[in-house]
Design a protein around this motif. Structure first.
Motif, PDB file in Angstrom:
ATOM      1  N   ASN A 173       0.829  -1.207   0.000  1.00 22.06           N
ATOM      2  CA  ASN A 173       0.000   0.000   0.000  1.00 22.06           C
ATOM      3  C   ASN A 173       0.866   1.261   0.000  1.00 22.06           C
ATOM      4  OD1 ASN A 173      -2.415  -1.401  -0.023  1.00 22.06           O
ATOM      5  ND2 ASN A 173      -2.625  -1.416   2.193  1.00 22.06           N
ATOM      6  N   GLU A 174       1.953   1.233   0.768  1.00 24.26           N
ATOM      7  CA  GLU A 174       2.870   2.373   0.777  1.00 24.26           C
ATOM      8  C   GLU A 174       3.551   2.527  -0.581  1.00 24.26           C
ATOM      9  OE1 GLU A 174       5.710   2.940   3.805  1.00 24.26           O
ATOM     10  OE2 GLU A 174       4.317   2.643   5.464  1.00 24.26           O
ATOM     11  N   ALA A 175       3.879   1.402  -1.196  1.00 22.96           N
ATOM     12  CA  ALA A 175       4.518   1.436  -2.514  1.00 22.96           C
ATOM     13  C   ALA A 175       3.585   2.055  -3.545  1.00 22.96           C
ATOM     14  CB  ALA A 175       4.920   0.024  -2.938  1.00 22.96           C
ATOM     15  N   LEU A 176       2.317   1.687  -3.475  1.00 20.54           N
ATOM     16  CA  LEU A 176       1.343   2.233  -4.419  1.00 20.54           C
ATOM     17  C   LEU A 176       1.154   3.727  -4.184  1.00 20.54           C
ATOM     18  CD1 LEU A 176      -0.561   1.670  -6.730  1.00 20.54           C
ATOM     19  CD2 LEU A 176      -2.356   1.167  -5.070  1.00 20.54           C
ATOM     20  N   ASN A 177       1.123   4.142  -2.926  1.00 24.37           N
ATOM     21  CA  ASN A 177       1.024   5.573  -2.623  1.00 24.37           C
ATOM     22  C   ASN A 177       2.219   6.327  -3.216  1.00 24.37           C
ATOM     23  OD1 ASN A 177      -1.364   5.302  -1.226  1.00 24.37           O
ATOM     24  ND2 ASN A 177      -0.422   5.282   0.804  1.00 24.37           N
ATOM     25  N   ALA A 178       3.410   5.786  -3.019  1.00 25.22           N
ATOM     26  CA  ALA A 178       4.610   6.424  -3.556  1.00 25.22           C
ATOM     27  C   ALA A 178       4.551   6.496  -5.079  1.00 25.22           C
ATOM     28  CB  ALA A 178       5.860   5.657  -3.108  1.00 25.22           C
ATOM     29  N   TYR A 179       4.058   5.427  -5.685  1.00 28.63           N
ATOM     30  CA  TYR A 179       3.894   5.398  -7.153  1.00 28.63           C
ATOM     31  C   TYR A 179       2.947   6.502  -7.606  1.00 28.63           C
ATOM     32  CZ  TYR A 179       2.067   3.771 -11.653  1.00 28.63           C
ATOM     33  OH  TYR A 179       1.655   3.694 -12.957  1.00 28.63           O
ATOM     34  N   ASN A 180       1.814   6.628  -6.930  1.00 29.01           N
ATOM     35  CA  ASN A 180       0.830   7.644  -7.301  1.00 29.01           C
ATOM     36  C   ASN A 180       1.371   9.063  -7.121  1.00 29.01           C
ATOM     37  OD1 ASN A 180      -1.193   5.890  -8.114  1.00 29.01           O
ATOM     38  ND2 ASN A 180      -2.034   5.681  -6.049  1.00 29.01           N
ATOM     39  N   PHE A 181       2.275   9.236  -6.163  1.00 29.52           N
ATOM     40  CA  PHE A 181       2.886  10.544  -5.932  1.00 29.52           C
ATOM     41  C   PHE A 181       4.074  10.798  -6.865  1.00 29.52           C
ATOM     42  CE2 PHE A 181       0.560  10.297  -1.924  1.00 29.52           C
ATOM     43  CZ  PHE A 181       0.161  11.615  -1.739  1.00 29.52           C
ATOM     44  N   GLY A 182       4.373   9.807  -7.725  1.00 28.34           N
ATOM     45  CA  GLY A 182       5.485   9.966  -8.661  1.00 28.34           C
ATOM     46  C   GLY A 182       6.841   9.711  -8.046  1.00 28.34           C
ATOM     47  N   GLU A 183       6.864   9.117  -6.840  1.00 29.32           N
ATOM     48  CA  GLU A 183       8.128   8.818  -6.155  1.00 29.32           C
ATOM     49  C   GLU A 183       8.533   7.375  -6.501  1.00 29.32           C
ATOM     50  OE1 GLU A 183       6.960   9.543  -2.147  1.00 29.32           O
ATOM     51  OE2 GLU A 183       6.862  11.724  -2.407  1.00 29.32           O
ATOM     52  N   TYR A 184       9.001   7.192  -7.728  1.00 24.18           N
ATOM     53  CA  TYR A 184       9.193   5.847  -8.260  1.00 24.18           C
ATOM     54  C   TYR A 184      10.338   5.079  -7.586  1.00 24.18           C
ATOM     55  CZ  TYR A 184       6.123   7.806 -11.794  1.00 24.18           C
ATOM     56  OH  TYR A 184       5.071   8.424 -12.442  1.00 24.18           O
ATOM     57  N   SER A 185      11.410   5.767  -7.243  1.00 21.01           N
ATOM     58  CA  SER A 185      12.521   5.089  -6.566  1.00 21.01           C
ATOM     59  C   SER A 185      12.075   4.531  -5.223  1.00 21.01           C
ATOM     60  CB  SER A 185      13.687   6.066  -6.361  1.00 21.01           C
ATOM     61  OG  SER A 185      14.273   6.416  -7.589  1.00 21.01           O
ATOM     62  N   GLN A 186      11.366   5.352  -4.467  1.00 23.74           N
ATOM     63  CA  GLN A 186      10.858   4.910  -3.166  1.00 23.74           C
ATOM     64  C   GLN A 186       9.840   3.788  -3.335  1.00 23.74           C
ATOM     65  OE1 GLN A 186      11.879   5.379  -0.304  1.00 23.74           O
ATOM     66  NE2 GLN A 186      10.226   4.914   1.122  1.00 23.74           N
ATOM     67  N   SER A 187       9.001   3.912  -4.352  1.00 23.37           N
ATOM     68  CA  SER A 187       8.009   2.869  -4.625  1.00 23.37           C
ATOM     69  C   SER A 187       8.676   1.537  -4.901  1.00 23.37           C
ATOM     70  CB  SER A 187       7.143   3.274  -5.827  1.00 23.37           C
ATOM     71  OG  SER A 187       6.182   2.295  -6.112  1.00 23.37           O
ATOM     72  N   SER A 188       9.761   1.553  -5.671  1.00 24.36           N
ATOM     73  CA  SER A 188      10.488   0.322  -5.990  1.00 24.36           C
ATOM     74  C   SER A 188      11.044  -0.334  -4.735  1.00 24.36           C
ATOM     75  CB  SER A 188      11.627   0.634  -6.966  1.00 24.36           C
ATOM     76  OG  SER A 188      12.357  -0.532  -7.262  1.00 24.36           O
ATOM     77  N   VAL A 189      11.624   0.464  -3.862  1.00 21.78           N
ATOM     78  CA  VAL A 189      12.184  -0.063  -2.604  1.00 21.78           C
ATOM     79  C   VAL A 189      11.081  -0.701  -1.767  1.00 21.78           C
ATOM     80  CG1 VAL A 189      13.243   0.579  -0.412  1.00 21.78           C
ATOM     81  CG2 VAL A 189      14.132   1.528  -2.554  1.00 21.78           C
TER      82      VAL A 189
END
Length: 433
Positions: free
Chosen positions: A161-177
């Protein structure tokens, strides 16, 4: 882009505590884990996992995803947001209640998701996961196996869920981690779940972030578990290798991917570009394709792939012959007709461009006749595809082309007029009769 189906776990799973009480509970649990005698007890580690999960959820408050804003106001028991703002995330507008530790995102007054902005305890999920791992070691009789598995599954879901939030915010590096952490959590014993779609998402978001070494690592992890995502894993892996100037590895990846997933356009285009860049013989592609045909002689899509290859290499007649082979192998395979129609449509476009530059009237009229003849062939191919396909969305797309092309011939005769009116009505209404 992403393929993980994320579950939402209600934040009411644990009793809400104040920040001070939460931090005290976590500190006490950690002290017990550090105590030599207490650290040998299963209950110590189960408690450490429990209080850290509580610590992770506590800053989010009493809000629950899927509940209306009025109901949440009651659940918050008088606690009011610092401010209420409007934010656009991934093209969607949200009303956001900003609290000290978390933001509540609403659409149509329904809570869509919560983002923790200031956690009570750092790395609570990681600490909880480590506690469950230690508990597993001590639980020799397996008495707590189900409880531990449930807890680990929640941790993986929270990370997703945190990864998806990061993805939606355009924070792709964080989303990948975060996707990688979700994968590693799920793979932890005793849950031991290998969720390949999640590690694929870790690679996809790394690719979007432009982190090619990480993309390569995640996509290789997918291949380790024979997970291809219809060939996209090979395509992304090859792109990452090419970006790192490892042409040899890129070629090996694309060729292996082509053997496994010959219909993937990313692999196909990648191979063509690679062979052209390296001055290698593109005919090698057809040797690879012949192997696939021998394995699946009745697979019409393989001839469609050949047609696409031939077309992109400028081998027009051979492309048309390959598309015709699709109909021979499977008359119900619409893409062969579509491929053939697109070849004729591209030819018609080139004739049109040539006609626009022609000032001699007699030569111009010859070009117009050629254009009409070739465009008629495109129309015939697309009409066949329209009649064959059972995909209504594809029918609508084909109808849009046919309406545009038939407009030119609508006054030629009754048949062309009726055809134009048929597709025009479909495009206008969006209804397939």
């Amino acid at each position: 882009m992403l393929i993980a189906a994320l579950a939402v776990i209600s934040t009411s799973a644990f009793a809400q505590k104040t920040e001070e009480a939460t931090q005290k509970a976590v500190a006490a649990a950690q002290a017990a884990c550090n105590d030599a005698k207490k650290a040998t007890k299963l209950a110590t580690w189960m408690n450490a996992a429990k209080v850290n999960l509580e610590a992770y959820l506590a800053p989010q408050g009493a809000g629950m995803v899927g509940i209306g804003r009025a109901e949440i106001t009651m659940l918050l028991n008088g606690k009011k947001p610092i401010e209420t703002v409007t934010r656009t995330i991934a093209g969607k507008e949200y009303l956001v209640d900003v609290f000290t530790n978390a933001d509540y995102y609403y659409q149509n007054d329904i809570l869509q998701f919560i983002v923790t902005t200031r956690p009570y305890v750092e790395n609570a999920l990681e600490t909880a996961l480590n506690a469950y791992s230690k508990a597993t070691e001590l639980d020799v009789k397996g008495a707590k196996t189900k409880e531990i598995m449930d807890g680990i599954n929640k941790i993986s879901t929270y990370y997703q869920n945190e990864a998806l939030n990061a993805y939606n915010f355009g924070e792709y590096s964080q989303s990948s981690v975060l996707f990688q952490k979700a994968f590693e959590a799920a793979a932890t014993a005793p849950l031991s779940k290998i969720d390949t779609s999640v590690i694929y998402n870790a690679g996809q978001t790394a690719f979007m972030a432009g982190d090619m070494p990480r993309t390569e690592k995640m996509m290789k992890e997918c291949l380790k578990y024979n997970y291809y995502e219809k060939g996209d894993v090979f395509a992304k892996l090859a792109e990452s290798q090419k970006a790192q100037k490892d042409t040899t590895a890129c070629k090996q990846t694309l060729e292996a991917g082509f053997e496994k997933c010959p219909e993937n356009q990313g692999i196909l285009v990648g191979l063509i570009n690679l062979y052209l860049d390296t001055k290698d013989d593109p005919e090698k592609l057809f040797s690879l394709l012949d192997v696939a045909k021998k394995n699946e002689p009745n697979n019409a899509s393989l001839y469609y792939v050949e047609g696409n290859l031939r077309k992109q290499l400028g081998q027009t007649e051979e492309a048309i012959a390959a598309y015709d082979k699709c109909a021979e192998v499977n008359p119900g395979y619409e893409y062969g007709f579509i491929g053939k129609g697109l070849v004729y449509a591209e030819q018609a476009d080139k004739i049109s461009e040539k006609a626009e530059r022609e000032f001699n009237d007699a030569k111009y009229q010859v070009l117009v006749e050629q254009y009409n003849e070739v465009l008629s062939k495109a129309i015939a191919s697309f009409e066949t595809a329209f009649g064959v396909t059972k995909d209504n969305q594809l029918k609508l797309s084909l109808a849009s082309y046919l309406k545009s092309w038939l407009y030119r011939f609508r006054d030629k005769d009754d048949a062309h007029k009726a055809a134009y009116e048929k597709y025009n009505e479909i495009v206008k209404t969006g209804e397939i009769k």
